[in-house]
Design a protein around this motif. Structure first.
Motif, PDB file in Angstrom:
ATOM      1  N   VAL A  94     -41.222 -40.742  -0.383  1.00 22.95           N
ATOM      2  CA  VAL A  94     -40.634 -40.715  -1.722  1.00 22.95           C
ATOM      3  C   VAL A  94     -40.168 -39.301  -2.059  1.00 22.95           C
ATOM      4  CG1 VAL A  94     -41.200 -40.848  -4.191  1.00 22.95           C
ATOM      5  CG2 VAL A  94     -41.868 -42.710  -2.660  1.00 22.95           C
ATOM      6  N   GLY A 115     -39.615 -52.280   3.759  1.00 20.94           N
ATOM      7  CA  GLY A 115     -40.058 -52.027   2.384  1.00 20.94           C
ATOM      8  C   GLY A 115     -41.186 -51.029   2.280  1.00 20.94           C
ATOM      9  N   ASP A 116     -41.555 -50.399   3.397  1.00 23.33           N
ATOM     10  CA  ASP A 116     -42.735 -49.521   3.416  1.00 23.33           C
ATOM     11  C   ASP A 116     -42.405 -48.076   3.042  1.00 23.33           C
ATOM     12  OD1 ASP A 116     -44.596 -51.347   3.997  1.00 23.33           O
ATOM     13  OD2 ASP A 116     -44.900 -50.767   6.084  1.00 23.33           O
ATOM     14  N   THR A 117     -43.272 -47.504   2.253  1.00 17.11           N
ATOM     15  CA  THR A 117     -43.074 -46.087   1.927  1.00 17.11           C
ATOM     16  C   THR A 117     -44.401 -45.394   1.648  1.00 17.11           C
ATOM     17  OG1 THR A 117     -41.755 -44.551   0.600  1.00 17.11           O
ATOM     18  CG2 THR A 117     -42.750 -46.406  -0.578  1.00 17.11           C
ATOM     19  N   THR A 118     -44.335 -44.081   1.527  1.00 15.23           N
ATOM     20  CA  THR A 118     -45.497 -43.268   1.153  1.00 15.23           C
ATOM     21  C   THR A 118     -45.011 -42.203   0.172  1.00 15.23           C
ATOM     22  OG1 THR A 118     -45.067 -41.639   2.860  1.00 15.23           O
ATOM     23  CG2 THR A 118     -46.544 -43.469   3.462  1.00 15.23           C
ATOM     24  N   SER A 119     -45.946 -41.476  -0.403  1.00 10.28           N
ATOM     25  CA  SER A 119     -45.556 -40.395  -1.313  1.00 10.28           C
ATOM     26  C   SER A 119     -44.684 -39.370  -0.598  1.00 10.28           C
ATOM     27  CB  SER A 119     -46.802 -39.698  -1.856  1.00 10.28           C
ATOM     28  OG  SER A 119     -47.456 -40.535  -2.762  1.00 10.28           O
ATOM     29  N   LEU A 120     -45.009 -39.106   0.669  1.00  8.65           N
ATOM     30  CA  LEU A 120     -44.229 -38.114   1.413  1.00  8.65           C
ATOM     31  C   LEU A 120     -42.775 -38.580   1.545  1.00  8.65           C
ATOM     32  CD1 LEU A 120     -44.137 -35.485   3.066  1.00  8.65           C
ATOM     33  CD2 LEU A 120     -44.734 -36.829   5.094  1.00  8.65           C
ATOM     34  N   LEU A 163     -39.460 -36.893  -0.085  1.00 11.37           N
ATOM     35  CA  LEU A 163     -38.342 -36.477   0.763  1.00 11.37           C
ATOM     36  C   LEU A 163     -37.034 -37.102   0.261  1.00 11.37           C
ATOM     37  CD1 LEU A 163     -37.512 -34.822   3.194  1.00 11.37           C
ATOM     38  CD2 LEU A 163     -37.975 -36.803   4.649  1.00 11.37           C
ATOM     39  N   ALA A 214     -43.247 -45.200   7.011  1.00  8.01           N
ATOM     40  CA  ALA A 214     -44.568 -44.930   6.441  1.00  8.01           C
ATOM     41  C   ALA A 214     -45.586 -44.463   7.486  1.00  8.01           C
ATOM     42  CB  ALA A 214     -45.080 -46.172   5.724  1.00  8.01           C
ATOM     43  N   HIS A 215     -45.291 -44.699   8.769  1.00  5.88           N
ATOM     44  CA  HIS A 215     -46.280 -44.339   9.798  1.00  5.88           C
ATOM     45  C   HIS A 215     -45.657 -43.452  10.866  1.00  5.88           C
ATOM     46  CE1 HIS A 215     -48.717 -47.554   8.125  1.00  5.88           C
ATOM     47  NE2 HIS A 215     -47.651 -48.328   8.188  1.00  5.88           N
ATOM     48  N   VAL A 263     -40.332 -48.999 -14.162  1.00  4.66           N
ATOM     49  CA  VAL A 263     -40.758 -48.976 -12.756  1.00  4.66           C
ATOM     50  C   VAL A 263     -40.290 -47.630 -12.171  1.00  4.66           C
ATOM     51  CG1 VAL A 263     -38.703 -49.929 -11.583  1.00  4.66           C
ATOM     52  CG2 VAL A 263     -40.982 -50.558 -10.790  1.00  4.66           C
ATOM     53  N   PRO A 264     -41.102 -46.985 -11.297  1.00  6.96           N
ATOM     54  CA  PRO A 264     -40.641 -45.708 -10.737  1.00  6.96           C
ATOM     55  C   PRO A 264     -39.348 -45.903  -9.915  1.00  6.96           C
ATOM     56  CG  PRO A 264     -42.996 -46.008 -10.353  1.00  6.96           C
ATOM     57  CD  PRO A 264     -42.485 -47.312 -10.893  1.00  6.96           C
ATOM     58  N   ASN A 265     -38.425 -44.992 -10.067  1.00  7.33           N
ATOM     59  CA  ASN A 265     -37.113 -45.130  -9.414  1.00  7.33           C
ATOM     60  C   ASN A 265     -37.192 -45.226  -7.888  1.00  7.33           C
ATOM     61  OD1 ASN A 265     -36.193 -44.740 -11.972  1.00  7.33           O
ATOM     62  ND2 ASN A 265     -34.608 -43.259 -11.391  1.00  7.33           N
ATOM     63  N   ARG A 282     -39.684 -46.651  -6.200  1.00  2.39           N
ATOM     64  CA  ARG A 282     -40.542 -47.775  -5.778  1.00  2.39           C
ATOM     65  C   ARG A 282     -40.072 -49.051  -6.464  1.00  2.39           C
ATOM     66  NH1 ARG A 282     -45.156 -45.627  -3.202  1.00  2.39           N
ATOM     67  NH2 ARG A 282     -45.381 -43.418  -3.623  1.00  2.39           N
TER      68      ARG A 282
END
Lengths: 385, 333
Positions: free
Chosen positions: B278, B271-276, B280, B229-230, B301-303, B305
């Motif tokens: 996702v 467990g961290d993510t971002t839209s980018l 990818l 995520a970072h 629930v979104p697949n 997330r």
């Protein structure tokens, strides 16, 4: 025997009059006489389940009789608490075991019509709530629609995708756009052109032209800080939604002008879903469905007319009155079909039609009375045998 | 006249069940009386029958036992009892009048015979947790079945649970595998490929191969276990993105090469993510991805997330049980 009823229109009218005055089981007139004579007085009261027609003979012999009766109770209970799909499943089992059971036959037919209609009503309600950004309430309506009818792809789509924050934007390319330019516009950084190229299988210097659409990943903070689902902030930048409506808008208007309301309505609806806030689109959708409903009503296609009017926002012109009127017409249509069946001695089909009438118009006095009379006749017929 | 005809049909029902009549056909399946209708069967259970054996025999799948029990509104089965078996079972979405199903996905890390810490659950406790699932009627389903549920393609039992292990600890092979085998539970290992076979605490590729042969799924957890995520401090945005690609596609390529498996799911490190990330994962063809946000998962629930509840070393059994969220109440009227 049917030849006797060549002048069906006349008889239809006659029977209608009789039904509304005295009820058909006691009618001395000709159509009723063509049926084996019932013994009316004994059977005015609905019979208890154990004495339902045909079953008194099977009791104690068919081991499935008891099972059918258990499911009958379950079906009635489910219906009482509003579990319509559960009731339908149970009635279907009763009907399977006792194929000639009128209650099971009638209820199965009624629920098969009712359930998808209710599902659609909940879905429509969900759409209205979704458009007014009441997402939690909209979700409940979509879930209810899906509970009633598992094969409701639109409800699934709204639950799975529309109600979730999308991770990308869709940008329709305009004349003169470059990938670098789009990156500068949306990411405030022309050097993010490689990102657009990667996600759209292009090269950074690829030429882009309408009607291409670009998929743009949202650059946000980590998931924990994602804002709650919010409405799109600008018309030309909506999460996960196609942004260029101009084409569809023009086509929709054209179709409306030509009087092809079905097409204009479909196109307008597509645009409205993408941008629920836009008044012009909404007006176009309402006008299209309203005209379509009026047209279908004139063609006596009340079923379809009702569907069209349901798509029009409540409060638009006299839409609400139209809904009521078309529902009444549809109820009457089914009622008359029931009468026609009755004349043709197809009592079970007649009862089924009248049950549909009652679903549409619960206060329909004749339908209620005629169902009872029909059942009485059937029961007496079987007793005679 | 039609009415009269129907009355005659009705009279046919008088015949005993063993006679072929009307819409119901009779068959003898190993001394069991079965009547076939268009949508269901009516079966008279014989001695030794279970819902599971009936499900296997008539629906070709023992795992619909719960559905048969539910349809007959009974938990037990006796010889001589008539059981209705619907032939087209469908409970997609796990929706009922009272609410909707949620599926807990459990995330374990290390299991140890001796000491526990936050990320290490004691073997004894782990065994108790697995036993609790069985005793209380939970059903452990595979990640594939779970995603079929998410995509409204398949039904799973109402008390379904998914079990996953992160990282690639040796304990997955030495401790977890025998226990899972004992209960017949499917499970998924999310491995980060750089650690495999690297030290005495990590599982080896050979061991993983053996585990996959025994029904344990191996899926992706990146190569290095970096936080996706970072961007790193010294990484430019472009370098960050290129590294994300390597982490997501590289780990899959290695799993393919070493185990001959196509990884379909990704567990985000921490467990961290971002839209980018996702986007990818979608672009690279992952079917879904999992966070460590606690809570059960409704089908909607979104697949990418998916919630997962980590099971920590300091959990008591009741802590554990509280992680098993299988239903969300909401009146659907």
């Amino acid at each position: 025997m049917k030849n006797q009823f060549a002048e069906k229109g006349f008889w239809l009218l006659l029977v209608l009059m009789i039904l509304s005055v005295s009820g058909c089981a006691t009618s001395p007139d000709k159509p009723a006489q063509t049926l084996p004579t019932p013994s009316p007085d004994k059977s005015r009261q609905p019979l208890p389940p154990s004495a339902l027609p045909g079953q008194e003979k099977t009791k104690g012999k068919d081991p499935l009789y008891e099972v059918a009766e258990q499911y009958r109770l379950k079906a009635r209970e489910d219906e009482k608490i509003g579990d319509l799909p559960g009731a339908l499943r149970a009635w279907e089992i009763v009907k399977g075991i006792l194929p000639d059971d009128e209650e099971a036959g009638g209820e199965t037919l009624k629920l098969k019509k009712q359930i998808p209609a209710f599902a659609d009503q909940h879905f429509q309600k969900g759409l209205v709530l979704f458009r007014s950004h009441s997402y939690a309430l909209a979700r409940k309506e979509f879930l209810t629609a899906l509970y009633l009818n598992r094969d409701h792809p639109e409800a699934i789509h709204y639950l799975k995708h529309k109600l979730a924050e999308e991770d990308f934007l869709v940008y329709p390319v305009k004349k003169g756009d470059t990938i670098r330019g789009v990156a500068a516009k949306f990411y405030k950084d022309p050097q993010k052109d490689f990102l657009i190229a990667r996600f759209n299988d292009l090269k950074v210097d690829s030429q882009i032209e309408p009607p291409r659409v670009l998929r743009l990943p949202v650059l946000d903070s980590p998931s924990a800080k994602r804002p709650p689902l919010s409405p799109p902030t600008a018309v030309d930048l909506a999460p996960g939604k196609i942004l260029d409506f101009q084409d569809d808008l023009e086509k929709s208007k054209e179709a409306y002008q030509r009087g092809n309301y079905r097409e204009s309505a479909a196109l307008a609806e597509k645009i409205v879903v993408s941008d629920p806030e836009n008044r012009e689109y909404r007006e176009l959708m309402n006008a299209s469905y309203y005209e379509l409903g009026t047209q279908l009503g004139r063609e006596k296609k009340y079923d379809e007319a009702l569907k069209a009017f349901h798509r029009v926002d409540s409060g638009y012109k006299d839409r609400d009155t139209q809904v009521i009127q078309n529902r009444k017409q549809l109820a009457e249509f089914h009622y008359l079909r029931g009468v026609k069946f009755y004349i043709e001695e197809e009592i079970e089909s007649a009862i089924q039609e009248w049950q549909v009438t009652l679903t549409l118009e619960p206060a329909h006095a004749n339908a209620k009375k005629d169902i009872q009379n029909g059942r009485t006749i059937l029961q007496n017929l079987k007793k005679m045998k | 006249m039609k009415v009269a005809f129907k009355v005659i049909q009705l009279c046919c029902l008088v015949f005993p069940a063993f006679v072929l009549e009307g819409s119901a056909a009779i068959a003898f399946a190993s001394e069991r009386t079965v009547r076939t209708f268009s949508d269901f069967l009516a079966v008279v259970a014989k001695e030794g029958d279970t819902f599971s054996s009936l499900s296997q025999e008539y629906l070709n799948d023992p795992s619909w036992d719960w559905f048969i029990a539910e349809c007959n509104e009974t938990g037990s089965l006796k010889a001589g009892q008539t059981v209705i078996i619907p032939l087209r079972p469908d409970k997609r979405g796990g929706l009922t009048l009272r609410g909707y199903q949620t599926v807990p996905v459990l995330a374990y890390h290390n299991i140890s015979p001796g000491k526990s810490d936050k990320m290490t659950v004691k073997q004894e406790m782990f065994e108790q947790q697995m036993a609790l699932l069985k005793e209380k009627g939970y059903r452990v389903v595979s990640l594939d079945q779970f995603f079929d549920f998410l995509e409204f393609k398949g039904s799973i039992p109402p008390k379904s649970v998914v079990i996953t292990f992160d990282d690639g600890w040796l304990s997955a092979y030495e401790i977890v595998l025998p226990i899972l085998k004992k209960y017949g539970y499917p499970a998924t290992l999310f491995i980060y490929t750089n650690i495999i076979g690297r030290n005495s605490k990590s599982v080896s590729w050979t061991q993983l191969l053996e585990m996959t042969a025994q029904g344990i799924a191996v899926q992706a957890h990146t190569m290095s276990h970096r936080n996706l995520a970072h961007p790193g401090k010294k990484e430019s945005f472009k370098e960050y993105f290129e590294n994300l690609e390597k982490e997501l596609s590289g780990s899959r390529e290695i799993i393919k090469k070493k185990l001959n498996l196509e990884a379909k799911y990704l567990a985000y490190p921490y467990g961290d993510t971002t839209s980018l990330v996702v986007e990818l994962a979608k672009k690279l063809g992952y079917r879904g991805a999992l966070t460590v946000k606690r809570g059960g998962n409704p089908f909607f629930v979104p697949n990418y997330r998916v919630n997962r509840s980590a099971i920590y070393g300091d959990f008591t059994l009741s802590h554990f049980e509280r992680s098993l969220a299988i239903f969300q109440e909401q009146s659907l009227k």
